[in-house]
Design an enzyme around this catalytic site. Structure first.
Site, PDB file in Angstrom:
ATOM      1  N   GLY A 139      -8.674   5.179  -9.520  1.00 45.73           N
ATOM      2  CA  GLY A 139      -8.726   3.862  -8.361  1.00 45.73           C
ATOM      3  C   GLY A 139      -9.132   4.100  -7.584  1.00 45.73           C
ATOM      4  CB  THR A 195      -0.997   0.239   1.387  1.00 41.81           C
ATOM      5  OG1 THR A 195       0.185   0.541   2.443  1.00 41.81           O
ATOM      6  CG2 THR A 195      -2.067  -0.874   1.434  1.00 41.81           C
ATOM      7  CB  CYS A 196      -0.146   4.620   0.306  1.00 40.94           C
ATOM      8  SG  CYS A 196      -1.274   5.110   1.070  1.00 40.94           S
ATOM      9  CG  ASN A 197       0.458   3.824   4.986  1.00 42.11           C
ATOM     10  OD1 ASN A 197       0.096   2.284   4.664  1.00 42.11           O
ATOM     11  ND2 ASN A 197      -0.267   4.355   5.448  1.00 42.11           N
ATOM     12  NE  ARG A 198       0.054  -1.343   6.696  1.00 41.15           N
ATOM     13  CZ  ARG A 198       0.444  -1.172   7.925  1.00 41.15           C
ATOM     14  NH1 ARG A 198       1.577  -2.139   8.748  1.00 41.15           N
ATOM     15  NH2 ARG A 198      -0.101  -0.117   9.107  1.00 41.15           N
ATOM     16  CD  GLU A 207      -5.706   3.562   6.289  1.00 43.88           C
ATOM     17  OE1 GLU A 207      -7.191   3.464   5.528  1.00 43.88           O
ATOM     18  OE2 GLU A 207      -5.348   3.341   6.664  1.00 43.88           O
TER      19      GLU A 207
END
Length: 438
Positions: free
Chosen positions: A191, A49-52, A114
């Site tokens: 997306g 993902t964007c942070n993992r 989130e």
């Protein structure tokens, strides 16, 4: 076999490094298969993902598997191991379960609570299923983690306490632009994150929403859902000139919005892509504000949240996670002893049949009624003798050292190790395959 997690996230690595390690599309599929083909790996799933970026695997060797998965992350990202290793974390067995449950519950997100992570883990699960790299162990673990995440969001205020990245970004936008109602918004990409952005803008009262995407049809479909309009990708510069608020999240590997495409004026850009969609040089333009994942990581992610409510919600979610981890591990340990119990009862049944056969040979004059009575009596005696130890060993198996009790049972009764293994294979084959396996 045990579950292993090797990965890095916004908690352990800078966004610049996450950008390099992040994989999607064909690269994600290749990494998934390379992990699954490793000698020590039976099942694999990758969450990117964007942070993992995390690799989940069922493995038979801890140290060897950690080395292999770390090496694969380095190979696929092109990041030297000496640079990557300092940012990697490793979770194994019980800690791996707790970590995934915490991730799905929103406790490990950049913005606590989130909900996007649930969809991202669900997508990772679906991809692994489609690519055939998932087996019963990881499938059950991930399915349960999604249920835990849903429970956490349903039963607590974690959603309200920690808004999504989009919500936080719009809160920051209002600090710069004032109320965003009546502003012109541009969404770049079509997306899932772009769809969330468009929906959030629409709920916030933004009525003038334009969607730009490389595939015009997808942009049109998304724009229709929020009463906006779509534009061709070639019109991006012109649309930037008209927009007050821009949210960009594409899957591009290169910058999509450069500094020379942006007109200096009061304008807010929210870049939620990894790698960056917006050239950081845009920050140098007069009047233009750019917020991206890196700046949110450095302190803006909690904007607009209620610290008291968040603390209370986080405490509640941690309680749910702890409860669910305990229940999952207890059930999983109890299930591990089942093949041994089956093997013990199978051996006992063989002994009973053998002794009854000998009795029949030695006392052929036994009539049918007497033979049936003896048979039932012997079987009842064996069942009663085995009942207490088998029930007890299942109870003891739920403890952290539960595997030792099954091992002791195998040693005491000299059970054939092939029998428990065969039972495990039948159980893992799923419903409808047991008859074939036997």
């Amino acid at each position: 076999m045990s579950v292993l997690v090797v990965g890095l996230s916004h908690r352990t690595a800078p966004v610049a490094l996450l950008e390099r390690v992040s994989v999607s599309g064909d690269a994600l599929v290749k990494l998934l298969h390379d992990v699954q083909r490793d000698l020590h790996v039976a099942e694999a799933m990758v969450v990117s993902t964007c942070n993992r970026v995390e690799v989940y695997a069922e493995v038979d060797r801890f140290h060897a598997a950690v080395t292999s998965l770390s090496r694969l992350l380095g190979t696929h990202s092109g990041v030297p191991m000496e640079q990557l290793a300092a940012h990697l974390y490793v979770h194994y067995e019980d800690r791996a379960v707790e970590h995934l449950f915490s991730v799905c519950a929103g406790l490990d997100s950049m913005v606590v609570g989130e909900g996007q992570i649930l969809g991202q883990v669900r997508s990772a699960l679906k991809l692994a299923q489609e690519e055939g790299t998932l087996g019963p162990t990881l499938n059950e673990l991930v399915q349960q983690s999604l249920r835990v995440g849903k429970r956490a969001h349903t039963e607590t205020g974690i959603d309200r306490a920690g808004a999504s990245l989009v919500g936080v970004g719009l809160t920051l936008a209002e600090r710069v632009l004032g109320p965003i109602q009546g502003r012109r918004a541009l969404v770049v990409g079509a997306g899932s994150m772009s769809a969330l952005s468009a929906a959030t803008l629409h709920r916030a009262g933004v009525t003038d929403i334009v969607v730009v995407n490389r595939t015009y049809e997808r942009a049109a479909r998304l724009a229709q859902t929020v009463g906006g309009r779509a534009a061709e990708f070639g019109e991006l510069t012109a649309e930037l000139a008209r927009a007050d608020l821009v949210v960009s999240c594409t899957g591009a590997t290169d910058v999509v919005i450069t500094a020379d495409m942006v007109t200096p004026r009061e304008m807010f850009l929210l870049d939620l892509a990894l790698p960056h969609d917006v050239d950081p040089a845009v920050r140098n333009l007069p009047g233009v504000t750019l917020v991206d994942l890196e700046s949110m990581q450095n302190g803006d992610a909690d904007a607009g949240t209620d610290d008291g409510g968040r603390a209370e919600a986080v405490t509640a979610v941690r309680g749910i996670v702890a409860e669910e981890v305990t229940a999952y591990l207890s059930a999983e340990r109890a299930a591990r002893v089942t093949p041994t119990v089956v093997a013990l009862r199978s051996k006992a049944a063989q002994v009973v049949e053998a002794e009854l056969g000998r009795l029949t040979a030695r006392v052929p004059e036994l009539d049918g009624r007497m033979r049936d009575e003896v048979t039932q009596t012997v079987r009842r005696v064996v069942d009663k003798l085995l009942h207490e130890p088998t029930v007890r060993v299942k109870q003891l198996a739920e403890s952290p050292a539960g595997d030792h009790y099954a091992e002791a049972l195998r040693e005491l009764f000299n059970l054939d190790p092939k029998v428990p293994d065969a039972v495990r294979r039948i159980e893992k084959s799923g419903p409808g395959k047991k008859e074939a396996g036997l």
